[in-house]
Design an enzyme around this catalytic site. Structure first.
Site, PDB file in Angstrom:
ATOM      1  N   HIS A 235      34.107  23.771  49.004  1.00  0.00           N
ATOM      2  CA  HIS A 235      34.378  24.796  47.588  1.00  0.00           C
ATOM      3  C   HIS A 235      34.527  25.552  46.740  1.00  0.00           C
ATOM      4  O   HIS A 235      34.750  26.689  46.516  1.00  0.00           O
ATOM      5  CB  HIS A 235      32.512  25.711  48.154  1.00  0.00           C
ATOM      6  N   ARG A 297      35.226  40.856  39.418  1.00  0.00           N
ATOM      7  CA  ARG A 297      36.804  40.245  38.940  1.00  0.00           C
ATOM      8  C   ARG A 297      37.172  39.930  37.187  1.00  0.00           C
ATOM      9  O   ARG A 297      35.876  39.166  37.402  1.00  0.00           O
ATOM     10  CB  ARG A 297      37.493  40.366  39.828  1.00  0.00           C
TER      11      ARG A 297
END
Length: 649
Positions: A235, A297
């Site tokens: 992941h 972000r």
């Protein structure tokens, strides 16, 4: 415009921000821990402030120290980079309350999207499609396992406050759920201070598509198109590209519009990424793409978006934080060419991708004349990779007119990358870049796991390295002895270090005279010599390597082989004799056995946390735990004996 900026981060992202700030005439302040006292971002900034010990929880994650550093140096603003405190709403609010400018989204927006369950509920209300799953508040293991059964296996357990692939586990069957849940919660608590999870249906032919969005304080929100981040391991993203292969204009318009709706739903300001999961079993279709989460972000992979749009996203961040409107409208943004980014990590694919630490005695990432190559890094040669932070050495970005050209350029750069003695995934990246499925644009998030040894194994490359080492040693012997004649020919093999330095230590290698054409050499600390037939093309063979005080290192296709001149003592104990050693410096997070326990081959004995990831150490064979040297919570160094198992007779 902001005049002075403190960067609350380290490594390549700190260096990346400094580069743009310098170009804009903005003064920069770096912060650093003990481990980073001599780091590149510290050397590049106009000023640097020490903020604590090496562990991030005692330095980069202590918001009070960072705000105090900004105050002490007269910085007007704080840029959090990504990771660490970048998505911490309380820290963002503390920065604002201290009278400083926060280069990021509003704290309320971070809170709204920071918890995955609440974010999905908000997206449903905004008309953004979401992945089926369980978002409930009841976190009891029995309820979570029941809900997983209702969803249907395989499922994905995800930390509510997670990100970066941490606190995430794929579960194939009900029998595996309890262990996966416990591990996921433990990692989530360690990484985010919050062990709550949600459960999603695992998509069987998944592609990870994300959209870069940007908002300002004047109510404008735009997208900067999509990225494909499907090439992942555990992941964590490995290779990213923009735009996404196989994306039609109709589908692009649909998911980008959904991303803008998502950003507007939380009154978003600054750079953000809306992440989607796509079921690619029938190609990329708008009705088979679902919202996963929002990263509030800047993203690690932002350079590929910058390359195809010509936009400096950090410059946009600083301008928006200063109160300016977005520099471009949506109709002024377009896609130009193709960009692919690979993350060069300090890790060893042949040892399960264990992180590798040490000083970068040799570091070469080539720029190519035929391609546009960008390297974003936080290290230089002679810098150190430590066990305290993410092991990324650099991001390699190639921009070209077409995807095939960008992929070819990436393959070439990774092939010619040289790092020693720290191990890297450069060879692994090269094998991905030349893989036909990747070249065809059909890779899903399971591509790396399914490819297995085809990507991690390097038997053909190892033979090439052996041939190159034999060629180097033979050619040097020929050169130094001054031989002439057809049997030796001219020495044209070496592009890196020539034949200026004599090297004739017979303890390191032995040259057998023709006609045997064999070179005996020693690999690393092997006690026995390896015999290699001198390649027939040795006269014209082009090799690459570096001379060390105790041997040479040869490089090929991103891999490295060390040929030593001596054997240093006996080999360390290994799992072969039942001694389970710590493969790297780290912290013991769980001990699953006690002295005297009977264990079976493959049973988990100890869990080690290093470089922000958990690593399970298992029994090498059926046996009994004779000694236990591991204690939960203890810091251990590489090579520490954690468990000793004796065989069952």
């Amino acid at each position: 415009m902001i005049n002075s900026l403190l960067i609350a981060n380290r490594g390549e992202i700190a260096c990346r921000i400094i580069r743009t700030a310098r170009a804009m005439g903005v003064r920069t302040v770096a912060v650093y821990s003990d481990a980073d006292a001599k780091a590149l971002h510290v050397r590049q900034a106009d000023e640097a402030v020490h903020i604590g010990p090496s562990p991030a929880r005692e330095s980069y994650l202590v918001g009070e120290k960072i705000i105090a550093a900004a105050k002490a140096t007269g910085a007007e603003a704080i840029h959090p980079g990504y990771g660490f405190l970048s998505e911490n709403a309380d820290f963002a609010q503390a920065v604002i309350d201290a009278g400083l400018i926060w280069v990021g989204p509003r704290p309320d927006s971070i809170r709204a999207m920071g918890l995955k369950d609440a974010a999905k509920e908000r997206m449903i209300a905004a008309g953004v499609p979401v992945t089926p799953g369980y978002l409930g508040a009841d976190q009891s293991p029995d309820v979570l396992e029941t809900e997983a059964g209702k969803i249907g296996y395989p499922v994905l357990i995800k930390a509510v406050a997670g990100g970066g692939g941490k606190g995430m586990r794929r579960v194939e069957a009900a029998a595996d759920f309890a262990d996966a849940l416990a591990s996921c919660k433990r990692e989530a608590a360690s990484s985010f201070g919050d062990d709550r999870v949600l459960i999603e249906k695992y998509i069987l032919s998944p592609r990870h598509i994300e959209v870069q969005v940007f908002g300002d304080t004047h109510g404008n929100v735009v997208h900067l198109f999509e990225r494909d981040c499907s090439l992942q391991r555990r992941h964590q993203k490995v290779i990213e590209e923009a735009p996404a292969p196989g994306m039609s204009e109709e589908t692009r318009e649909a998911i980008c519009a959904a991303a803008v709706r998502a950003a507007k739903a939380v009154d978003y300001v600054g750079a953000g990424t809306i992440e989607f999961i796509a079921d690619a079993s029938e190609g990329l279709r708008a009705d088979r793409i679902w919202f996963m989460e929002m990263n509030t972000r800047l993203q690690v992979e932002h350079p590929v978006t910058e390359e195809i749009t010509g936009v400096d996203l950090v410059e946009w961040q600083l301008r928006v934080a200063s109160g300016e409107a977005l520099p471009k409208r949506q109709d002024e943004l377009s896609i130009n060419g193709w960009a692919i980014e690979a993350r060069l990590y300090a890790e060893d694919p042949t040892r399960g991708f264990l992180p590798s630490v040490g000083v970068l005695d040799h570091l070469l990432i080539p720029r190519l004349s035929d391609f546009s190559v960008r390297v974003d890094t936080g290290v230089e040669e002679d810098d150190a990779v430590t066990p305290f932070y993410d092991p990324m050495i650099a991001k390699i970005i190639v921009h070209a007119e077409s995807r095939s050209e960008a992929a070819a350029g990436l393959a070439q750069v990774c092939s010619l990358t040289e790092v020693w003695p720290v191990r890297t995934n450069a060879g692994f990246l090269h094998r991905i870049a030349v893989n036909q499925s990747f070249r065809d644009g059909f890779a899903t998030t399971s591509f790396i796991a399914n490819a297995g040894d085809a990507l991690t194994g390097a038997s053909e490359v190892r033979q090439r390295l052996l041939d190159d080492a034999a060629t180097t040693l033979f050619s040097r012997e020929v050169h130094n002895a001054g031989y002439r004649g057809d049997i030796y020919g001219s020495v044209r093999h070496n592009r890196r270090y020539g034949c200026e330095t004599p090297w004739r230590d017979t303890d390191g290698f032995r040259l057998n005279a023709p006609p045997s054409r064999r070179v005996a050499l020693k690999i690393g600390n092997d006690a026995a010599a390896t015999s290699v037939v001198l390649p027939h093309d040795w006269e014209d063979r082009e090799t690459s390597g570096v001379q060390l005080s105790d041997g040479i290192v040869v490089f090929a296709d991103g891999e490295a082989l060390f040929v030593t001149q001596r054997v240093d003592g006996s080999a360390a104990a290994s799992a072969a004799d039942g001694a389970i050693l710590s493969p790297m410096p780290g912290r013991v997070t769980a001990v699953d056995v006690a002295a005297g326990d009977v264990v079976t081959k493959g049973q988990r004995l100890v869990t080690l946390e290093a470089m922000k990831m958990e690593h399970s150490l298992t029994a090498p064979f059926d046996g009994t735990v004779e000694e236990l040297g591991a204690t939960a919570g203890a810091q251990v160094s590489e090579g520490t004996v954690l468990v000793k198992v004796v065989r069952v007779e």
